[in-house]
Scaffold this motif. Structure first.
Motif, PDB file in Angstrom:
ATOM      1  N   UNK A 108       8.329  -2.486  12.332  1.00  0.00           N
ATOM      2  CA  UNK A 108       7.531  -3.598  11.858  1.00  0.00           C
ATOM      3  C   UNK A 108       6.600  -3.154  10.736  1.00  0.00           C
ATOM      4  N   UNK A 109       6.425  -4.000   9.752  1.00  0.00           N
ATOM      5  CA  UNK A 109       5.491  -3.731   8.670  1.00  0.00           C
ATOM      6  C   UNK A 109       4.080  -3.910   9.199  1.00  0.00           C
ATOM      7  N   UNK A 110       3.149  -3.182   8.582  1.00  0.00           N
ATOM      8  CA  UNK A 110       1.768  -3.357   8.998  1.00  0.00           C
ATOM      9  C   UNK A 110       1.145  -4.573   8.323  1.00  0.00           C
ATOM     10  N   UNK A 111       1.938  -5.300   7.554  1.00  0.00           N
ATOM     11  CA  UNK A 111       1.458  -6.519   6.945  1.00  0.00           C
ATOM     12  C   UNK A 111       0.784  -6.355   5.613  1.00  0.00           C
ATOM     13  N   UNK A 112       0.744  -5.130   5.083  1.00  0.00           N
ATOM     14  CA  UNK A 112       0.095  -4.884   3.805  1.00  0.00           C
ATOM     15  C   UNK A 112       1.049  -5.197   2.670  1.00  0.00           C
ATOM     16  N   UNK A 113       0.590  -5.969   1.701  1.00  0.00           N
ATOM     17  CA  UNK A 113       1.380  -6.292   0.524  1.00  0.00           C
ATOM     18  C   UNK A 113       0.942  -5.390  -0.616  1.00  0.00           C
ATOM     19  N   UNK A 114       1.896  -4.690  -1.230  1.00  0.00           N
ATOM     20  CA  UNK A 114       1.532  -3.824  -2.346  1.00  0.00           C
ATOM     21  C   UNK A 114       2.658  -2.901  -2.756  1.00  0.00           C
ATOM     22  N   UNK A 115       2.288  -1.852  -3.482  1.00  0.00           N
ATOM     23  CA  UNK A 115       3.277  -0.879  -3.921  1.00  0.00           C
ATOM     24  C   UNK A 115       2.617   0.488  -4.040  1.00  0.00           C
TER      25      UNK A 115
END
Length: 173
Positions: free
Chosen positions: A30-37
């Motif tokens: 699961x993603x930790x929900x952080x949007x970025x790069x």
């Protein structure tokens, strides 16, 4: 014989009950929900003495004119990158130029390392030159599109800066 038949039937029922979903792939982490790069900028050659500010800058669209250098095309900035660095590891969450800016999910068509002879951010295109481009197959004349998905960190947005072989400059410089 009935005893063996009962054992076989009981074992079959237990086996079938334990295989309720059959063979299936492991769930994705699961993603930790952080949007970025995130990625790495690698510098080679000698830094120009005139450089006062170095940033990684994200533009929504490629620069077609000097006016494209400013808002609303300018989407995000990371840095400042220390003068003389040879490697700069970054991510858009921890290294944002401004704690007030956010990066939305979407496509960004021009991601560059930009340098200025000014110590503060200027939106005047002539104050900046492009030192490195996020590109396709190492060809800095072909900018790659950065795709940011909501709730995910896009990895390996790597850029090479070769001061002895600078990329083509966008219009207006």
């Amino acid at each position: 014989m009935k005893k063996y038949l009962l054992i076989f039937l009981f074992s079959s029922v237990v086996f079938i009950a334990r295989c309720d979903k059959g063979i299936e792939p492991n769930p994705l982490p699961e993603s930790n929900g952080t949007t970025g790069f995130a990625g790495t900028i690698t510098f080679s050659g000698n830094w120009p003495d005139s450089v006062k500010l170095t940033l990684l800058v994200v533009f929504k669209n490629k620069l077609q004119s000097a006016q494209d250098f400013g808002s609303p095309n300018l989407s995000y900035a990371i840095g400042p990158i220390p003068y003389g660095a040879t490697i700069y590891n970054y991510n858009s969450v921890d290294n944002s130029y401004s704690s007030l800016s956010t990066l939305d999910a979407g496509s960004y068509n021009y991601v560059v390392v930009a340098q200025s002879t000014k110590e503060t951010i200027s939106l005047d295109r002539k104050d900046w030159f492009v030192a490195g481009v996020y590109c396709v197959n190492g060809n800095q004349s072909q900018p790659a599109t950065l795709i940011i998905e909501k709730g995910k960190m896009t990895q390996n947005v790597n850029i090479n800066v070769d001061f002895n072989n600078p990329p083509p400059q966008p219009p207006g410089g």
